[in-house]
Enzyme design. Structure first.
Site, PDB file in Angstrom:
ATOM      1  N   ASP A 102       0.817  -1.215   0.000  1.00 50.11           N
ATOM      2  CA  ASP A 102       0.000   0.000   0.000  1.00 50.11           C
ATOM      3  C   ASP A 102       0.852   1.267   0.000  1.00 50.11           C
ATOM      4  OD1 ASP A 102       0.941  -0.349   2.611  1.00 50.11           O
ATOM      5  OD2 ASP A 102      -1.009  -1.003   3.373  1.00 50.11           O
ATOM      6  N   ASN A 104      -7.562  -3.097  14.170  1.00 48.93           N
ATOM      7  CA  ASN A 104      -8.956  -3.348  13.795  1.00 48.93           C
ATOM      8  C   ASN A 104      -9.088  -4.555  12.871  1.00 48.93           C
ATOM      9  OD1 ASN A 104      -7.825  -2.325  11.481  1.00 48.93           O
ATOM     10  ND2 ASN A 104      -9.345  -0.709  11.156  1.00 48.93           N
ATOM     11  N   HIS A 126      -7.278  -5.013  10.073  1.00 49.87           N
ATOM     12  CA  HIS A 126      -6.988  -4.776   8.650  1.00 49.87           C
ATOM     13  C   HIS A 126      -5.698  -5.480   8.238  1.00 49.87           C
ATOM     14  CE1 HIS A 126      -4.633  -0.688   9.222  1.00 49.87           C
ATOM     15  NE2 HIS A 126      -3.829  -1.703   9.345  1.00 49.87           N
TER      16      HIS A 126
END
Ligand code: PGA
Length: 242
Positions: free
Chosen positions: A67, A136, A138
């Site tokens: 990313d 979370n 991800h």
């Protein structure tokens, strides 16, 4: 799924580095998926040490990062390009033309995402994908959602992610609100996945990811479906696993 727990950060980093180096030594023209964030820093340090000791060459390796932030100048110290240069690329013999990071400043982000997936396909798929885990759940920047997107795409970062990454910026307001991330489909296509998780603050989420219901509310839980998943944990992160 193969889960291994380590009682020291050095041993964990060494084991992760050995898996990545082993992949490169055994796969001609290996394609390696790379991650950023706090977790891999020690792993990259170990890989650089091994390179400096002559154990490995990256001349024939191709890499794809998970990313990159959107609209953060490429030379900003917190861009993932800067991170990869300073933690790994500047210190090894990996040709610049063979390391890929999504261009978060592309004029046409949708086209950039399409081209990124195409480049991964053309490389013959990722042999080994390194992953960290968000608080979370991800993976990459695939945030919990009702539905997950298969391919590389632009994502709005979750509030938890902005808060977690604020430590790298002067303030939370400086954290970019969007990123380009490989999709879960892209990630799961990797032939082998190496998930590395450190710290007591990740003990709940790693338990949920590995042993909870497979749900898009915890994107990492989809890793349970992968046939070749290696999980390296420190003892703090493993603290809530049975
Ligand atoms: P961290 O991030 O390594 O900085 O904890 C992991 C992630 O968000 O994937």
């Amino acid at each position: 799924m193969n889960i291994i727990t380590f009682d020291s950060d050095d041993k964990l980093n060494e084991a992760a580095a050995n898996i990545i180096i082993g992949q490169i030594q055994t796969t001609p023209r290996a394609v390696i998926g790379l991650a950023t964030g706090g977790t891999p820093v020690g792993i990259y340090k170990q890989i650089v040490n091994d390179y400096q000791r002559g154990m490995i060459s990256f001349r024939d390796v191709t890499t794809f990062n998970l990313d990159e932030y959107v609209n953060l100048p490429i030379n900003h110290p917190e861009s993932y390009r800067s991170y990869m240069n300073s933690n790994l690329f500047d210190h090894i013999d990996l040709p610049a033309s063979q390391c890929h990071i999504p261009d978060g400043n592309a004029a046409d982000p949708a086209e950039e995402c399409r081209k990124y997936d195409e480049a991964i396909e053309l490389s013959g798929q990722v042999d080994l994908q390194l992953l960290g885990l968000g608080h979370n759940g991800h993976i990459g920047f695939n945030e919990p959602a009702h539905a997950l997107i298969k391919g590389t795409h632009v994502v709005d970062l979750a509030q938890e992610t902005l808060e977690a990454n604020a430590r790298f910026f002067d303030s939370i307001d400086d954290v970019p609100k969007q990123a380009i991330t490989m999709g879960v489909g892209t990630i799961l296509k990797a032939k082998k996945i190496l998930l590395v998780v450190k710290g007591a603050d990740k003990a709940d989420i790693i338990k949920r990811a590995l042993h909870g219901t497979i749900t898009t509310d915890c994107p990492a839980s989809l890793l349970q479906t992968h046939p070749n998943l290696i999980v390296l944990l420190d003892s703090a992160a493993a603290g809530k696993l049975a």
